[in-house]
Scaffold this active site. Structure first.
Site, PDB file in Angstrom:
ATOM      1  N   LYS A   1     -45.826  14.930 -57.502  1.00 20.60           N
ATOM      2  CA  LYS A   1     -45.438  14.090 -56.343  1.00 20.60           C
ATOM      3  C   LYS A   1     -44.335  13.280 -56.874  1.00 20.60           C
ATOM      4  O   LYS A   1     -43.391  13.042 -55.913  1.00 20.60           O
ATOM      5  CB  LYS A   1     -46.338  13.389 -55.529  1.00 20.60           C
ATOM      6  CG  LYS A   1     -47.597  13.976 -55.261  1.00 20.60           C
ATOM      7  CD  LYS A   1     -48.617  13.164 -54.447  1.00 20.60           C
ATOM      8  CE  LYS A   1     -49.483  12.319 -55.434  1.00 20.60           C
ATOM      9  NZ  LYS A   1     -50.257  13.145 -56.517  1.00 20.60           N
TER      10      LYS A   1
ATOM     11  N   GLN B   1     -52.884  10.405 -56.111  1.00 15.19           N
ATOM     12  CA  GLN B   1     -54.069  11.271 -56.040  1.00 15.19           C
ATOM     13  C   GLN B   1     -53.871  12.524 -55.372  1.00 15.19           C
ATOM     14  O   GLN B   1     -52.578  12.757 -55.045  1.00 15.19           O
ATOM     15  CB  GLN B   1     -55.360  10.604 -56.201  1.00 15.19           C
ATOM     16  CG  GLN B   1     -55.824   9.557 -56.935  1.00 15.19           C
ATOM     17  CD  GLN B   1     -55.314   8.214 -56.840  1.00 15.19           C
ATOM     18  OE1 GLN B   1     -54.989   7.586 -55.638  1.00 15.19           O
ATOM     19  NE2 GLN B   1     -54.906   7.578 -57.787  1.00 15.19           N
TER      20      GLN B   1
ATOM     21  N   ASP C   1     -51.725  14.827 -59.656  1.00 15.14           N
ATOM     22  CA  ASP C   1     -51.117  15.429 -60.663  1.00 15.14           C
ATOM     23  C   ASP C   1     -50.276  16.691 -60.196  1.00 15.14           C
ATOM     24  O   ASP C   1     -49.878  17.422 -60.933  1.00 15.14           O
ATOM     25  CB  ASP C   1     -51.693  15.600 -61.829  1.00 15.14           C
ATOM     26  CG  ASP C   1     -52.490  14.252 -62.304  1.00 15.14           C
ATOM     27  OD1 ASP C   1     -52.008  13.228 -62.414  1.00 15.14           O
ATOM     28  OD2 ASP C   1     -53.867  14.573 -62.602  1.00 15.14           O
TER      29      ASP C   1
ATOM     30  N   HIS D   1     -47.323   8.790 -62.314  1.00 16.60           N
ATOM     31  CA  HIS D   1     -46.245   9.380 -61.723  1.00 16.60           C
ATOM     32  C   HIS D   1     -45.225   9.690 -62.965  1.00 16.60           C
ATOM     33  O   HIS D   1     -44.661   8.552 -63.317  1.00 16.60           O
ATOM     34  CB  HIS D   1     -45.613   8.999 -60.493  1.00 16.60           C
ATOM     35  CG  HIS D   1     -46.271   8.989 -59.273  1.00 16.60           C
ATOM     36  ND1 HIS D   1     -46.367   8.250 -58.234  1.00 16.60           N
ATOM     37  CD2 HIS D   1     -47.458   9.751 -59.220  1.00 16.60           C
ATOM     38  CE1 HIS D   1     -47.246   8.670 -57.080  1.00 16.60           C
ATOM     39  NE2 HIS D   1     -47.963   9.246 -57.671  1.00 16.60           N
TER      40      HIS D   1
HETATM   41  P1  IMP Z   1     -60.949   6.258 -60.322  1.00 16.84           P
HETATM   42  O1  IMP Z   1     -59.726   6.699 -59.190  1.00 16.84           O
HETATM   43  O2  IMP Z   1     -60.448   5.646 -61.673  1.00 16.84           O
HETATM   44  O3  IMP Z   1     -61.874   5.850 -59.575  1.00 16.84           O
HETATM   45  O4  IMP Z   1     -61.359   7.777 -60.752  1.00 16.84           O
HETATM   46  C1  IMP Z   1     -62.095   8.883 -59.888  1.00 16.84           C
HETATM   47  C2  IMP Z   1     -61.530  10.206 -60.242  1.00 16.84           C
HETATM   48  O5  IMP Z   1     -60.223  10.238 -59.621  1.00 16.84           O
HETATM   49  C3  IMP Z   1     -61.495  10.677 -61.466  1.00 16.84           C
HETATM   50  O6  IMP Z   1     -62.102  12.083 -61.606  1.00 16.84           O
HETATM   51  C4  IMP Z   1     -60.029  10.496 -62.002  1.00 16.84           C
HETATM   52  O7  IMP Z   1     -59.811  11.349 -63.047  1.00 16.84           O
HETATM   53  C5  IMP Z   1     -59.449  10.787 -60.701  1.00 16.84           C
HETATM   54  N1  IMP Z   1     -58.024  10.380 -60.727  1.00 16.84           N
HETATM   55  C6  IMP Z   1     -57.789   9.167 -60.080  1.00 16.84           C
HETATM   56  N2  IMP Z   1     -56.441   8.908 -60.040  1.00 16.84           N
HETATM   57  C7  IMP Z   1     -55.835   9.977 -60.408  1.00 16.84           C
HETATM   58  C8  IMP Z   1     -54.366  10.628 -60.575  1.00 16.84           C
HETATM   59  O8  IMP Z   1     -53.290   9.965 -60.320  1.00 16.84           O
HETATM   60  N3  IMP Z   1     -54.478  11.890 -60.820  1.00 16.84           N
HETATM   61  C9  IMP Z   1     -55.570  12.682 -60.892  1.00 16.84           C
HETATM   62  N4  IMP Z   1     -56.689  12.322 -60.820  1.00 16.84           N
HETATM   63  C10 IMP Z   1     -56.915  11.109 -60.634  1.00 16.84           C
END
Ligand code: IMP
Length: 434
Positions: A16, A224, A13, A41
């Protein structure tokens, strides 16, 4: 030909999407190489808000080719919904502007179920995932039982692959008290989505190689952030993919030797969604609240409030090193307008010892105390400024200090969500123009 990778240097976040949107003006091809529809995004153009999750941000621009690489885990139903939403906003997505790697693993309905079941079962020890099935889909990929896009072309092979995959999932489901799934159930689901998704299938490695040979510019869009990387992040509170710049190569088939520039995006402060260590977190004090409300810090994907804190230079320095960042883009500087005093974290104190970097594992009972440097804030508004000269002196000093502490020059400063509100100091495509 220039190949540029954009990644996030914090916990995602970082903004990007705006940088990718700006740089995609000069790129011919924009590629997602990891993650899935867990990403969010946001791009604002003339007050029109585009929220993308799975599609590369370049899809908004006409005449560009968007690519979803093999390093992504693809939920075809989520892709269809996203494409339908964009079409309502006047953007058409067809085979002429989108291709998807034929070897991309698919997220299927039981991956989401498993993701949610596990989180529920973990209670207070949950990861705080987005619930999109990302982790279970990557597990199936490395477990060699994933269903990949090209499998949809071969029904008999698909049947045997599904048998293999469901053998594993049904054992798990049984343990969780969930009903067993039959191969035919998933075949039915896939029959509904196959014609839609198969039209985009292509050998991405070959297409990108051709584009490079034609001298085209390629932009690799990370999702991410570095501290959600499955190896280098705050494990186990991470996502299930490698989010670092090196993943751009493996997630697309473009050789690492062909990457010309890595741009690291950082917020002027820090945020994090989900659980896990966050040394500079401000909890719910007045400044934390300021960052959350002025910065509109709500997750794009899940709508959860983001945790907010001071800029962590130790964290970003490490990220610059492991990603090979050559320029940083600082976003949301305007959110700090009006704060009297700012703090930058330069390291941590743990068990009476000073540490320049976060350790690779932190026990929840261990106290990580950030070491801060104080810096004067500014009262003048920076919102909408797009030249360094117009920035308040104290804002410039803040940026300069960040540059020194993270050991990397600033390439861009963003002062609002709008496309034009960007200070451009070193555009990597311009720099590498022949
Ligand atoms: P997952 O990717 O859904 O398995 O989540 C794993 C961790 O990554 C969690 O803490 C989510 O909140 C975080 N996360 C996944 N995608 C994003 C993103 O695009 N931005 C911020 N945090 C993310």
């Amino acid at each position: 030909m220039t190949n540029v990778v954009v990644i996030g240097c914090q916990w995602g976040d970082e903004g990007k999407g705006k940088l990718v949107d700006y740089l995609s003006g000069k790129a011919d091809v924009i590629v997602r190489f990891q993650g899935g529809n867990n990403a969010g995004h946001t791009i604002v153009i003339d007050e029109k808000v585009f929220k993308l999750s799975l599609l590369p941000s370049g899809i908004i621009r006409e005449g560009k080719i968007s690519v979803i690489g093999n390093g992504v885990v693809l939920d075809p139903w989520a892709l269809r919904t996203e494409i339908d939403t964009l079409s309502e906003l006047g953007i058409n997505v067809t085979r002429s502007n989108l291709i998807v790697a034929e070897n991309v693993p698919l997220i299927l309905s039981f991956h989401k179920t498993l993701d949610l079941l596990r989180e529920k079962k973990a209670g207070s020890k949950k990861i705080g995932t987005t619930g999109r099935g990302i982790g279970p889909a990557y597990e199936d990929k490395v477990g060699r039982r994933a269903i990949r896009l090209s499998d949809l072309d071969r029904p008999r092979y698909l049947h045997s692959r599904l048998e293999r995959c469901l053998e594993h999932h049904n054992i798990l489901r049984n343990g969780y008290g969930e009903p067993i799934i039959e191969v035919e159930d998933i075949e039915k689901e896939l029959a509904d989505i196959s014609p839609f998704i198969k039209q985009f299938s292509a050998p991405v490695w070959e297409v990108l190689d051709e584009k490079n040979r034609e001298g085209k510019n390629i932009l690799f869009e990370g999702a991410q952030g570095s501290f959600l990387d499955v190896d280098f992040g705050t494990y186990p509170f991470v996502t299930s993919s490698n989010t670092l710049a090196g993943a751009a190569s493996l997630g697309t088939g473009v050789s690492a030797r062909k990457i010309d520039f890595v741009l690291g995006v950082v917020k002027a402060y820090t945020t994090r969604v989900g659980e896990g260590p966050f040394p500079t977190e401000l909890k719910h004090d007045q400044i934390g609240l300021h960052l959350e409300t002025v910065g509109h810090e709500k997750g794009t994907v899940t709508g959860r409030n983001r945790r907010c804190g001071w800029f962590d230079a130790a964290l970003v320095k490490q990220s610059c090193i492991v990603n090979g960042v050559e320029g940083i883009a600082i976003t949301k500087l305007d959110v700090l307008d009006g704060l009297k005093e700012l703090k930058i974290c330069t390291g941590y104190e743990m068990n009476g010892k000073l540490r320049p970097y976060l350790p690779s594992s932190i026990n929840s009972s261990e106290i990580v105390k950030p070491v801060y440097e104080k810096i004067e804030g500014w009262t003048e508004p920076t919102r909408g400024i797009n030249s360094l000269k117009e920035l308040p002196r104290k804002a410039l000093a803040y940026l300069k200090r960040i540059e020194e502490l993270v050991g990397c020059p600033i390439s861009f400063v963003s002062t609002s969500p709008e496309r034009e509100d960007l200070v451009d100091l070193n555009d990597p495509f311009k720099k590498n123009e022949k």
